[in-house]
Enzyme design. Structure first.
Site, short mmCIF file in Angstrom:
data_model
loop_
_atom_site.label_atom_id
_atom_site.label_comp_id
_atom_site.label_asym_id
_atom_site.label_seq_id
_atom_site.Cartn_x
_atom_site.Cartn_y
_atom_site.Cartn_z
N SER A 265 26.53 29.00 -7.15
CA SER A 265 26.48 27.83 -6.28
C SER A 265 25.93 26.65 -7.08
O SER A 265 25.43 26.82 -8.20
CB SER A 265 25.56 28.13 -5.08
OG SER A 265 25.50 27.04 -4.20
N CYS A 266 26.04 25.44 -6.51
CA CYS A 266 25.50 24.23 -7.18
C CYS A 266 25.44 23.13 -6.12
O CYS A 266 25.11 23.40 -4.97
CB CYS A 266 26.35 23.84 -8.39
SG CYS A 266 28.06 23.46 -7.98
N GLY A 267 25.77 21.90 -6.49
CA GLY A 267 25.77 20.80 -5.53
C GLY A 267 27.04 20.76 -4.70
O GLY A 267 27.00 20.71 -3.47
N GLY A 269 30.08 22.74 -5.90
CA GLY A 269 31.02 23.75 -6.39
C GLY A 269 31.58 23.48 -7.77
O GLY A 269 32.47 24.19 -8.23
N TRP A 297 25.76 23.49 -2.14
CA TRP A 297 24.61 22.93 -1.44
C TRP A 297 24.99 21.81 -0.46
O TRP A 297 24.37 21.65 0.59
CB TRP A 297 23.56 22.42 -2.44
CG TRP A 297 22.28 22.07 -1.74
CD1 TRP A 297 21.80 20.82 -1.45
CD2 TRP A 297 21.31 22.99 -1.21
NE1 TRP A 297 20.61 20.90 -0.77
CE2 TRP A 297 20.29 22.23 -0.61
CE3 TRP A 297 21.23 24.38 -1.18
CZ2 TRP A 297 19.18 22.82 0.00
CZ3 TRP A 297 20.13 24.97 -0.57
CH2 TRP A 297 19.12 24.19 0.01
#
Length: 315
Positions: A265-267, A269, A297
């Site tokens: 995951s991240c901000g 994708g 996120w």
């Protein structure tokens, strides 16, 4: 797994060095006349919304000769409220048709020289889960420029469009909000599957100390998630992926268990796919047990309810 065609062109791994790509382009340049499979450099440069630069701007300034530009903000699910979510199969096929990319072409995706590795892994992953047979990541354009390999600049030139067949999305590689929520709710519970959520955002955003680049979005992290900032997976000087051995060592040091499933995951994708690529290159864990959380996120922080207590801060 790579086909004999890809291997015959010298790309024995997912990551391609500047020299390997240069040699392949000399032997097999993208030609509008030839119907043979080609090697096509594909620029996927993209910058965060709070950055003044844009991908198309740096593409015009300096690029690999005959490269094409993949716009991460256009080949998307336009119905989604979240940025650059995966497109459907028809939209993906239309984007490749417009770029003149054929199913049999070998595509080498690369990033801006400024960031080294950032958004190219996202585009490479997208090609893979839509079943494009031969896709690779350049490691990286920063080194390409520093090694004095040829570049060009200027406006985009027109390419011969083609009919890219509508592919099928491998949904087993994509984590949904509901799946991630189940993992978060099961965190530290007896008998839980032990799915690891690896978060590529910088530590300040993960802990909740720093704000998100998107206004109004709470920072913090999912219960039980592991912070693995994408920058920790890149060489600090070259901004390229290091060797598989070094990547394995980094992953072990962060407490990532190769025997447990992983959701990256991240901000939004994008940099989650840097983690996915690092796991792939390091041969760390089973490819069948890895997914990328497409909404990441940005979706999480907008969809969970405050009463769920699923946004943690550790500042």
């Amino acid at each position: 797994m790579y086909t004999a065609m890809a291997l015959s062109r010298g790309f024995s791994s997912y990551l391609v060095t500047p020299r390997e790509l240069h040699e392949a382009l000399k032997k097999n340049p993208p030609s509008p006349i030839s119907t043979d499979p080609r090697v096509i450099p594909l620029c996927a440069s993209w910058f965060l919304p709070n950055d003044e630069r844009s991908g198309i701007q740096v593409f015009r300034e300096q690029r690999i000769p005959k490269a094409r530009f993949f716009d991460l903000d256009k080949a998307i699910d336009k119905r989604s409220p979240y940025p650059h979510m995966l497109p459907d199969a028809k939209t993906f096929a239309a984007a490749l048709s417009e770029l003149g990319i054929r199913k049999e072409d070998t595509v080498v995706v690369y990033d801006s020289k400024e960031l080294g590795i950032f958004s190219a892994p996202r585009v490479g992953w997208t090609f893979k889960i839509f079943g494009h047979p031969n896709v690779h990541i350049l490691n990286n354009f920063k080194l390409w420029v520093e090694e004095g390999l040829p570049t060009e600049s200027g406006e985009l030139y027109s390419v011969e469009c083609c009919q890219y067949p509508i592919p099928k999305l491998d949904e087993s590689k994509v984590a949904s909000f509901e799946q991630v929520k189940e993992v978060a709710l099961d965190s530290n519970k007896e008998g839980a599957e032990g799915v690891q959520v690896l978060d590529a955002r910088p530590s300040g955003r993960f802990t909740g100390k720093d704000p998100e680049p998107r206004e109004g979005l709470s920072s913090g992290h999912l219960p039980g998630s592991i912070n693995l900032p994408f920058s920790a997976l890149l060489d600090p000087k070259t901004k390229a992926f290091p060797s598989p051995e070094i990547l394995r060592s980094i992953l072990q040091g962060k407490g990532v268990d190769p025997n447990k499933p992983v959701i990256s995951s991240c901000g939004t994708g994008v940099t989650a796919c840097i983690i996915e690529t690092a796991l792939d290159v390091a041969g760390y864990g089973s490819p069948e047990s890895r997914k990328v959380y497409d909404g990441s996120w940005t979706e999480w922080a907008q969809r969970v309810r405050p009463s769920d207590n699923l946004i943690l801060k550790t500042e």
